[in-house]
Design a protein around this motif. Structure first.
Motif, PDB file in Angstrom:
ATOM      1  N   ARG A  84      40.312  49.206  41.192  1.00 48.05           N
ATOM      2  CA  ARG A  84      41.330  49.674  42.109  1.00 48.05           C
ATOM      3  C   ARG A  84      41.179  49.020  43.503  1.00 48.05           C
ATOM      4  O   ARG A  84      42.165  48.554  44.114  1.00 48.05           O
ATOM      5  CB  ARG A  84      41.251  51.195  42.272  1.00 48.05           C
ATOM      6  CG  ARG A  84      41.773  51.961  41.066  1.00 48.05           C
ATOM      7  CD  ARG A  84      43.291  51.814  40.984  1.00 48.05           C
ATOM      8  NE  ARG A  84      43.968  52.390  42.107  1.00 48.05           N
ATOM      9  CZ  ARG A  84      44.416  53.642  42.189  1.00 48.05           C
ATOM     10  NH1 ARG A  84      44.238  54.457  41.160  1.00 48.05           N
ATOM     11  NH2 ARG A  84      45.041  54.062  43.254  1.00 48.05           N
ATOM     12  N   PHE A  85      39.861  48.971  43.944  1.00 46.44           N
ATOM     13  CA  PHE A  85      39.636  48.429  45.291  1.00 46.44           C
ATOM     14  C   PHE A  85      39.964  46.943  45.341  1.00 46.44           C
ATOM     15  O   PHE A  85      40.524  46.442  46.327  1.00 46.44           O
ATOM     16  CB  PHE A  85      38.177  48.655  45.733  1.00 46.44           C
ATOM     17  CG  PHE A  85      37.781  50.119  45.751  1.00 46.44           C
ATOM     18  CD1 PHE A  85      38.757  51.119  45.856  1.00 46.44           C
ATOM     19  CD2 PHE A  85      36.453  50.483  45.689  1.00 46.44           C
ATOM     20  CE1 PHE A  85      38.390  52.441  45.862  1.00 46.44           C
ATOM     21  CE2 PHE A  85      36.095  51.814  45.704  1.00 46.44           C
ATOM     22  CZ  PHE A  85      37.057  52.807  45.780  1.00 46.44           C
ATOM     23  N   ARG A 140      33.399  55.325  36.168  1.00 48.68           N
ATOM     24  CA  ARG A 140      34.102  55.571  37.410  1.00 48.68           C
ATOM     25  C   ARG A 140      33.961  54.355  38.344  1.00 48.68           C
ATOM     26  O   ARG A 140      34.916  53.929  39.003  1.00 48.68           O
ATOM     27  CB  ARG A 140      33.534  56.815  38.081  1.00 48.68           C
ATOM     28  CG  ARG A 140      34.432  57.413  39.128  1.00 48.68           C
ATOM     29  CD  ARG A 140      34.005  58.822  39.445  1.00 48.68           C
ATOM     30  NE  ARG A 140      32.617  58.909  39.856  1.00 48.68           N
ATOM     31  CZ  ARG A 140      31.685  59.607  39.236  1.00 48.68           C
ATOM     32  NH1 ARG A 140      31.988  60.307  38.140  1.00 48.68           N
ATOM     33  NH2 ARG A 140      30.432  59.620  39.680  1.00 48.68           N
ATOM     34  N   GLY A 141      32.761  53.746  38.343  1.00 43.93           N
ATOM     35  CA  GLY A 141      32.533  52.548  39.155  1.00 43.93           C
ATOM     36  C   GLY A 141      33.460  51.426  38.764  1.00 43.93           C
ATOM     37  O   GLY A 141      34.119  50.795  39.606  1.00 43.93           O
ATOM     38  N   HIS A 191      36.294  51.618  37.232  1.00 38.98           N
ATOM     39  CA  HIS A 191      37.652  51.993  37.611  1.00 38.98           C
ATOM     40  C   HIS A 191      37.904  51.774  39.113  1.00 38.98           C
ATOM     41  O   HIS A 191      38.864  51.100  39.502  1.00 38.98           O
ATOM     42  CB  HIS A 191      37.883  53.463  37.255  1.00 38.98           C
ATOM     43  CG  HIS A 191      39.216  53.992  37.677  1.00 38.98           C
ATOM     44  ND1 HIS A 191      40.330  53.888  36.880  1.00 38.98           N
ATOM     45  CD2 HIS A 191      39.620  54.607  38.827  1.00 38.98           C
ATOM     46  CE1 HIS A 191      41.365  54.426  37.499  1.00 38.98           C
ATOM     47  NE2 HIS A 191      40.950  54.871  38.710  1.00 38.98           N
ATOM     48  N   ASN A 192      36.963  52.282  39.920  1.00 34.30           N
ATOM     49  CA  ASN A 192      37.161  52.212  41.374  1.00 34.30           C
ATOM     50  C   ASN A 192      37.152  50.774  41.886  1.00 34.30           C
ATOM     51  O   ASN A 192      37.991  50.389  42.704  1.00 34.30           O
ATOM     52  CB  ASN A 192      36.081  53.012  42.090  1.00 34.30           C
ATOM     53  CG  ASN A 192      36.308  54.521  41.937  1.00 34.30           C
ATOM     54  OD1 ASN A 192      37.440  54.942  41.620  1.00 34.30           O
ATOM     55  ND2 ASN A 192      35.301  55.313  42.128  1.00 34.30           N
ATOM     56  N   HIS A 193      36.180  50.033  41.364  1.00 34.20           N
ATOM     57  CA  HIS A 193      36.108  48.646  41.811  1.00 34.20           C
ATOM     58  C   HIS A 193      37.371  47.888  41.453  1.00 34.20           C
ATOM     59  O   HIS A 193      37.868  47.086  42.261  1.00 34.20           O
ATOM     60  CB  HIS A 193      34.875  47.953  41.236  1.00 34.20           C
ATOM     61  CG  HIS A 193      33.611  48.375  41.953  1.00 34.20           C
ATOM     62  ND1 HIS A 193      33.382  48.131  43.304  1.00 34.20           N
ATOM     63  CD2 HIS A 193      32.520  49.073  41.532  1.00 34.20           C
ATOM     64  CE1 HIS A 193      32.236  48.638  43.669  1.00 34.20           C
ATOM     65  NE2 HIS A 193      31.666  49.236  42.585  1.00 34.20           N
ATOM     66  N   GLU A 246      43.600  46.667  45.617  1.00 36.35           N
ATOM     67  CA  GLU A 246      44.090  47.081  46.946  1.00 36.35           C
ATOM     68  C   GLU A 246      43.727  46.059  48.036  1.00 36.35           C
ATOM     69  O   GLU A 246      44.545  45.723  48.888  1.00 36.35           O
ATOM     70  CB  GLU A 246      43.502  48.449  47.319  1.00 36.35           C
ATOM     71  CG  GLU A 246      44.204  49.607  46.618  1.00 36.35           C
ATOM     72  CD  GLU A 246      43.600  50.947  46.959  1.00 36.35           C
ATOM     73  OE1 GLU A 246      42.792  51.024  47.920  1.00 36.35           O
ATOM     74  OE2 GLU A 246      43.934  51.929  46.255  1.00 36.35           O
ATOM     75  N   ASP A 247      42.443  45.626  47.961  1.00 40.86           N
ATOM     76  CA  ASP A 247      41.950  44.797  49.062  1.00 40.86           C
ATOM     77  C   ASP A 247      42.425  43.341  48.984  1.00 40.86           C
ATOM     78  O   ASP A 247      42.534  42.651  50.005  1.00 40.86           O
ATOM     79  CB  ASP A 247      40.407  44.815  49.073  1.00 40.86           C
ATOM     80  CG  ASP A 247      39.882  46.205  49.349  1.00 40.86           C
ATOM     81  OD1 ASP A 247      40.711  47.108  49.701  1.00 40.86           O
ATOM     82  OD2 ASP A 247      38.674  46.460  49.181  1.00 40.86           O
TER      83      ASP A 247
END
Lengths: 790, 151
Positions: free
Chosen positions: A575-576, A568-569, A571-573, A579-580
């Motif tokens: 994504r972030f 999950r980490g 994946h999220n990183h 995005e960022d």
């Protein structure tokens, strides 16, 4: 069962036999009696003659006596000399008559006779001795001595006459017993003789009076009158007796003649000699010759009567003899006939009753001794013997059956003994005290004791503590209260002790039974050492398996949590970052980060599938009744969009059954198969056919029952992949779309089938289609919901 | 108390997030922004810290607690149990936020008094959706008056 009827023939036969036997005995007795009588009756015939001979003898004796007395008392020698030839003649006559009578008497023999005969002989010898004295006295002149001899002579001869008469009376008395009629004849003759006797006396007295030309003295008149009375009486008695005995009819003329002679004679002399002083003239108007002439005429007529009577008597006796002989003949015939009948009855009884009974008895005796017997029994007889024969034949049949049964029982017992001896389970019987009664081969093997060592011992020797110490208590408690410790409980596990002292586990079943010699217990013993070891090993394996399952469970949990967290980490990183830093990243970096996001998503699916797969194997099935028609309809509705997109359709070939199963899992099963069938399909209209077969040959060729199938018209599967496709994450085609599955569908399907105890296999023709077959063995078809042909 | 004032009260209350993973906390915080959930966020890293926060007289009591299950020390279950047994805390709604979707965990949490249960998805979009649903439920649906007007 018909009661046996005694046959009338046999009853008659028995009665006849008994009657004839009685008749035979009676006839024999009668015949013997008649036979005995016959000689007596024969003697009757001559009895009359003998009777007359005896009369004759007495008469002759009295004539001799009178003549001798006349001589001895003669007034002169001339008279005496005249009479002397007469004396000699009469002496000869009397001797002849006596001899004839005595000779005739020799033919008779009865008790009274010998005494009487002896007395007659004695009297006769005395008379003969006196005769010489009389002769001597006659030669001398008349004197006192002559008178004395005359008196003695008269006395002795009279005594002999009396004896002769006595002999006659005894004789008659004897014959009275034989035949009363003959006795009447004899008595009748006795009266005739009495007449003769008195006539003789009258003749000689009157003759003397004429010779002497003397008046009768009053004594002489009294004597004559008495004689006349007796004579008259005798005539009447003779007539009565003749009439009584039936004689008179035949002798009546002679009787009348003789009596009239006597009457005529008496009429002539009545007035001359029966009345005192009747002689009116010098001499009697009758000469002595005329007197004797008259007297002899009367005597002759009487003789004629007597002879006729004797003939009649003989005739009567002959008749009697003939009749008796006829009786004897008849009796003999009856006797013989009865004897024959009796013999016949006896023979029939022997043949029809005694011999069959003997045969049967012999056969029974043999049968009782155990010999094999062929009963030769009288057949077809309705009577008791026939019934007996039937019963015996049935008995023989029973006997053979019993022999057969006994042989079978023997065999069966040997068989049972062999079974008991060779059975693998130990079999012990004990009595109420606990003493061992039997101990089979298996027991010898199990306990290490020989049967002979333990039979009679208390069963406790086979038990370790605490059973050893408590067993007596169990037994007595059971016998008193019926409270059972092990009895009646099948397969109780207890421990036992071998001969070598080792303790081992056994499975023990005890039952109680009562036999002829009291209550017994039988125990079936199985050495379960090996089973206990196996059970222990099984428990160990089970425990290990449970631990292994727990570890798998833990692994799944760890996978779900600990593996997914770093994922999950990532994946999220990614994504972030995207995005960022959109403006700072070049195209390639954006592409790689997107790839990272996609892969992490895919990996999550893989982890979830793996987790789900492990749960499929672990979780209990939620079993319930499920109508498969509804299940399929639900799936069709869920997949409506998916199917519509691909112009696919589902065909349920026939009505599907209701099955008890884990409904969500089975739904998943069908959904997976349907999805696959549509997904891997190059036809314009993919078609999925779902159906049910009561039986179908499996992958190994043997028959499977209650088989479901899902058939498609898709790509088909190459034979080498028929097993491969069920492997987890196995995919036959490269994924064209990112949303494609992970390749776990068929793996789940197989797992679900296996969890239901079933089996799955497939038949496929590449390019034409595939059919998946599976069974849900654990499921049960509900009654009344059996599939019906569409 | 009407619906608007209630909503305002909810919005004024902070949301306590009990989360030991910095990554997950960041994801959650971002999801809150994406879901337009503007409450103040108080972040603690353990069960012990969470209880300390809740028992502190100086801190404002949170309107909602997001509680991670898997934490070192006092884990989420134990923390939840203590919160639901404390008379002054038990009325605060607790949302379990966890990686595990194990049925046993879910069931245990509800038994201990959890108000709802959100599985942390790997996919961030999934998390955003979950937070949006929470917001809808918590700040809109749950505040709707009952038909008879009682609350």
């Amino acid at each position: 069962m018909r009661r046996p009827q005694p046959s009338i023939r046999d009853i008659l036969l028995l009665i006849t036999g008994a009657l004839t036997l009685i008749i035979v005995l009676l006839a024999a007795k009668e015949m013997y009696g008649n036979w005995q009588r016959l000689s007596d009756i024969r003697s009757l015939k001559s009895a009359s003659a003998l009777s007359d001979q005896l009369f004759d003898a007495t008469e002759k004796l009295s004539v001799e006596r009178d003549i001798a007395l006349s001589i001895l008392n003669a007034p002169d020698e001339a008279t005496a000399a005249d009479l002397r030839p007469r004396l000699m003649e009469s002496r000869h006559d009397s001797d002849e008559a006596l001899r004839a009578a005595m000779t005739a008497l020799d033919g008779y023999d009865f008790p009274e006779l010998s005494g009487l005969r002896g007395r007659i002989r004695a009297g006769l010898s005395s008379v003969r001795a006196l005769r010489s004295e009389v002769d001597a006295a006659i030669r001398q002149p008349a004197n006192a001595h002559r008178r004395e001899v005359a008196a003695r002579w008269s006395k002795e001869v009279t005594a002999l006459i009396v004896e002769t008469q006595n002999l006659w009376i005894g004789f008659v008395r004897h014959f009275t017993e034989i035949d009363p009629v003959v006795t009447e004849h004899l008595w009748y003759k006795h009266f005739l003789r009495t007449i003769t006797d008195y006539s003789g006396r009258e003749r000689s007295l009157i003759g003397q009076l004429i010779v002497e030309n003397a008046d009768p003295t009053p004594e002489q008149i009294a004597q004559l009158l008495r004689g006349q009375g007796v004579t008259e009486e005798s005539w009447q008695m003779a007539q009565v007796l003749a009439e009584q005995s039936g004689l008179y009819a035949t002798i009546a003329p002679y009787y009348t003649d003789a009596r009239s002679h006597y009457s005529t004679m008496h009429d002539m002399i009545q007035d001359m000699f029966y009345v005192p002083g009747a002689r009116h003239e010098e001499t009697y108007p009758i000469s002595v010759d005329l007197w004797f002439e008259l007297s002899m005429q009367a005597s002759d007529s009487l003789s004629t009567l007597r002879d006729a009577s004797i003939k009649q008597t003989q005739k009567y006796a002959q008749n009697l003899i003939d009749e008796t002989e006829r009786q004897i003949a008849v009796q003999a015939a009856v006797f013989l006939l009865a004897l024959l009948l009796c013999a016949y009855s006896f023979r029939v009884i022997v043949r029809r009753v005694i011999r069959p009974i003997n045969t049967m008895v012999d056969a029974l005796v043999k049968a009782t001794r155990g010999e094999s017997v062929e009963f030769a029994l009288p057949a077809n007889r309705g009577d008791e013997i026939g019934k007996l024969a039937e019963v015996l034949r049935a008995f023989q049949q029973n006997l053979e059956d019993i022999k057969k049964t006994a042989a079978e029982l023997d065999r069966s017992e040997n068989h049972l003994r062999a079974v008991v001896d060779h059975t693998l389970d130990g079999l012990i019987t004990i009595d109420a005290t606990g003493a061992i009664k039997s101990f089979n081969l298996a027991c010898e093997r199990i306990f290490g004791y020989a049967a002979a060592e333990v039979v009679g011992q208390n069963v406790k020797v086979l038990m370790p503590e605490p059973y050893h110490g408590e067993h007596d208590g169990y037994l007595s408690r059971y016998l008193q209260t019926g409270e059972a410790h092990i009895i009646g409980t099948p397969g109780r596990e207890v421990s036992a002790r071998r001969k070598d002292g080792s303790i081992f586990p056994i499975d023990l079943s005890i039952s109680s039974f009562v036999s002829d010699d009291g209550r017994h217990f039988s125990g079936i013993i199985r050495d379960i050492t090996a089973r206990k070891e196996a059970e222990l090993a099984l428990a160990t394996y089970t425990h290990a398996l449970e631990r292994s399952n727990k570890e798998l469970d833990d692994f799944a949990y760890i996978a779900s949590h600990d593996l997914k967290e770093p994922l999950r980490g990532i994946h999220n990183h990614s994504r972030f970052l995207l995005e960022d830093n959109t403006d700072k990243l070049d195209q390639e970096s954006v592409g790689r980060l997107n790839r990272l996001v996609f892969l992490s998503q895919r990996m999550e699916r893989l982890v979830n599938d793996l987790l789900y797969f492990s749960r499929l194997g672990r979780q209990e099935l939620a079993i319930q009744a499920a109508d498969l028609n509804i299940v399929i309809a639900d799936i069709e509705s869920t997949l409506e969009h998916f199917l519509g997109e691909r112009s696919a359709r589902i065909v349920t070939a026939e009505k599907l059954p209701v099955v008890t199963c884990d409904k969500p899992r089975v739904t998943e099963l069908f959904r997976n198969l349907i999805t696959n069938a549509v997904k891997y399909n190059d036809k314009a209209e993919p078609t999925v056919e779902i159906g049910y077969l009561p039986s179908k040959s499996g992958p190994d060729g043997s028959v499977r029952k209650k088989v479901f199938f899902v058939r498609d018209n898709g790509l088909g599967i190459q034979p080498e992949f028929h097993q491969e496709i069920f492997r987890i994450f196995k995919r036959l085609q490269a994924s064209k779309e990112p949303e494609e599955g992970t390749g776990v569908g068929l793996t789940f399907v197989k797992k679900i089938v296996e969890r239901h105890g079933g089996e799955i296999w497939l038949e496929s023709e590449p390019g034409k289609g595939t059919t998946f077959y599976f069974t849900l063995e654990a499921s049960r078809h509900e009654p009344g919901f059996e599939p019906k042909a569409a | 108390m009407n619906r608007d004032s209630n909503q305002k009260l909810r919005e004024s209350q902070p949301i306590l997030i009990v989360e030991d993973s910095a990554d997950d906390f960041e994801a959650t915080k971002r999801a809150f922004v994406k879901a337009n959930l503007r409450n103040a966020i108080a972040h603690v890293l353990s069960g012990e810290e969470a209880l300390a926060y809740l028992r502190s007289d100086t801190k404002t009591k949170p309107g909602l607690i997001l509680l991670d299950l898997n934490m070192p020390g006092l884990d989420g279950r134990k923390t939840l149990e203590i919160i639901k047994q404390a008379p002054n805390l038990k009325k605060i709604p607790v949302v379990i936020l966890t990686t595990s979707d194990d049925e046993r965990d879910v069931k245990a949490c509800y038994e201990l008094g959890a108000n709802t249960f959100i599985q942390k998805p790997v996919d961030f979009d999934g998390l955003i959706s979950a937070i949006k649903r929470l917001k809808e439920y918590w700040f809109e649906i749950a505040l709707l008056p009952k038909e008879n007007g009682h609350d």
